[in-house]
Design a protein around this motif. Structure first.
Motif, mmCIF file in Angstrom:
data_model
loop_
_atom_site.group_PDB
_atom_site.id
_atom_site.type_symbol
_atom_site.label_atom_id
_atom_site.label_comp_id
_atom_site.label_asym_id
_atom_site.label_seq_id
_atom_site.Cartn_x
_atom_site.Cartn_y
_atom_site.Cartn_z
ATOM 1 N N ARG A 124 0.835 -1.206 0.000
ATOM 2 C CA ARG A 124 0.000 0.000 0.000
ATOM 3 C C ARG A 124 0.868 1.254 0.000
ATOM 4 O O ARG A 124 1.843 1.339 0.743
ATOM 5 N N HIS A 169 -6.818 4.303 -4.583
ATOM 6 C CA HIS A 169 -7.157 4.602 -3.189
ATOM 7 C C HIS A 169 -7.326 6.104 -2.980
ATOM 8 O O HIS A 169 -6.499 6.914 -3.409
ATOM 9 N N TYR A 208 -5.370 3.472 6.844
ATOM 10 C CA TYR A 208 -4.892 2.724 5.678
ATOM 11 C C TYR A 208 -3.591 1.982 5.938
ATOM 12 O O TYR A 208 -3.306 0.987 5.283
#
Length: 334
Positions: A124, A169, A208
């Motif tokens: 991520r 995202h 996140y």
């Protein structure tokens, strides 16, 4: 480097001095009885004369011991002077010459490894920025089938596949008009997502848990405002990101709203001091017409499509370079 210094003391003992004693033998005088004749008795011829009394010799005392000098000690050899490790990193004052694509330092690797131990997600990445960091204009295209790499850059597909849907995202730390100070203000956080005392940056890191964070700031800064203040805010953001265990990737901007490029200079200084990657987008944009800026939009926003395409592509290259360095993957041929 810590230096050790040896000290040697020399000790000399003092011997006590002896005393010489002399012993003398004294002869007593004969006493005379009262009324005795004063005539001296003649000495008998056969009687030898008495030997004179001898004086006792003084005993011989040993000479006082003289101090014996200790053996000479060699002088200690001082340790060699430390040689500082040469800092081969680019000079922040010459930020405009820094490469577009960053390299990975040992410090950056340590930050990443620390984050992995804290549970940050290796696949991520996120962003901190204004509307120019929204996924529809910042790398979101790589979550679609509308991009084209060409034969020379097919290696980038590995990084696109690695991060996958992360390219679309929506970061809680990206918002229209966001600046360095407001990125730290709970008043700018999304109340539907964030806790009451969370800033946009803190909120995004908690929600996140990205391993990498692009920090794309500086456009929303008033002309003539203090670059030193901007640098202070930027340092606070970088501190928060690192403490959470994410690796910051700082970026320079194509515009010059401050008039002297001092914000890019400040960004380079922070990247240098924290030893984290800097993606020099400003340099990448210089080969484009008008430096990649749209003159009809006050030279603040990027030109379409060239400015946006160049930004997306070099950001992807930067993310790929960091990933390859971390995982010891082969780097593409220049």
């Amino acid at each position: 480097m810590i230096k050790s210094f040896a000290h040697i003391r020399w000790g000399i003992g003092a011997a006590g001095l002896g005393l010489l004693l002399s012993l003398a033998a004294c002869a007593a005088a004969p006493s005379q009885a009262a009324g005795a004749s004063t005539q001296t008795a003649p000495a008998a011829a056969d009687t030898p004369a008495p030997a004179p009394a001898e004086t006792a010799a003084a005993p011989v005392q040993p000479s006082p011991a003289q101090p014996t000098a200790e053996p000479s000690q060699p002088s200690p050899t001082p340790p060699p002077a430390p040689t500082p490790t040469a800092d081969t990193r680019p000079d922040p004052a010459r930020w405009s010459e820094w490469p577009v694509i960053p390299t990975l330092s040992a410090t950056a690797r340590q930050i990443y490894e620390y984050g992995q131990a804290q549970g940050m997600h290796a696949q991520r990445f996120s962003s901190v920025g204004d509307c120019q960091s929204e996924p529809n204009v910042f790398m979101g295209i790589y979550a679609t089938d509308r991009y084209w790499l060409g034969d020379q850059y097919q290696y980038l597909q590995e990084t696109i596949d690695y991060f996958g849907e992360g390219f679309e995202h929506q970061s809680a730390a990206v918002r229209d008009g966001l600046s360095a100070p407001t990125a730290l203000s709970p008043m700018w956080a999304d109340k539907t997502l964030c806790q009451s005392d969370e800033s946009p940056v803190a909120c995004e890191l908690r929600l996140y848990q990205p391993a990498f964070v692009f920090i794309n700031l500086g456009t929303n800064w008033k002309a003539g405002a203090s670059a030193a203040r901007y640098e202070q805010y930027l340092r606070q953001i970088v501190d928060q990101v690192i403490r959470a265990g994410a690796l910051p990737i700082l970026s320079t901007k194509a515009d010059n709203v401050e008039g002297d490029h001092s914000l890019n200079r400040a960004t380079a200084q922070v990247a240098h001091d924290y030893d984290v990657p800097l993606w020099n987008f400003w340099l990448a944009a210089q080969s484009l017409e008008n430096g990649g800026l749209d003159p009809e939009r006050d030279n603040i926003y990027l030109s379409s499509p060239d400015g946006w395409d160049r930004r997306n592509f070099t950001a992807l290259q930067s993310l790929d370079a960091v990933r390859r360095a971390l995982f010891n993957l082969p780097q593409p041929a220049p």
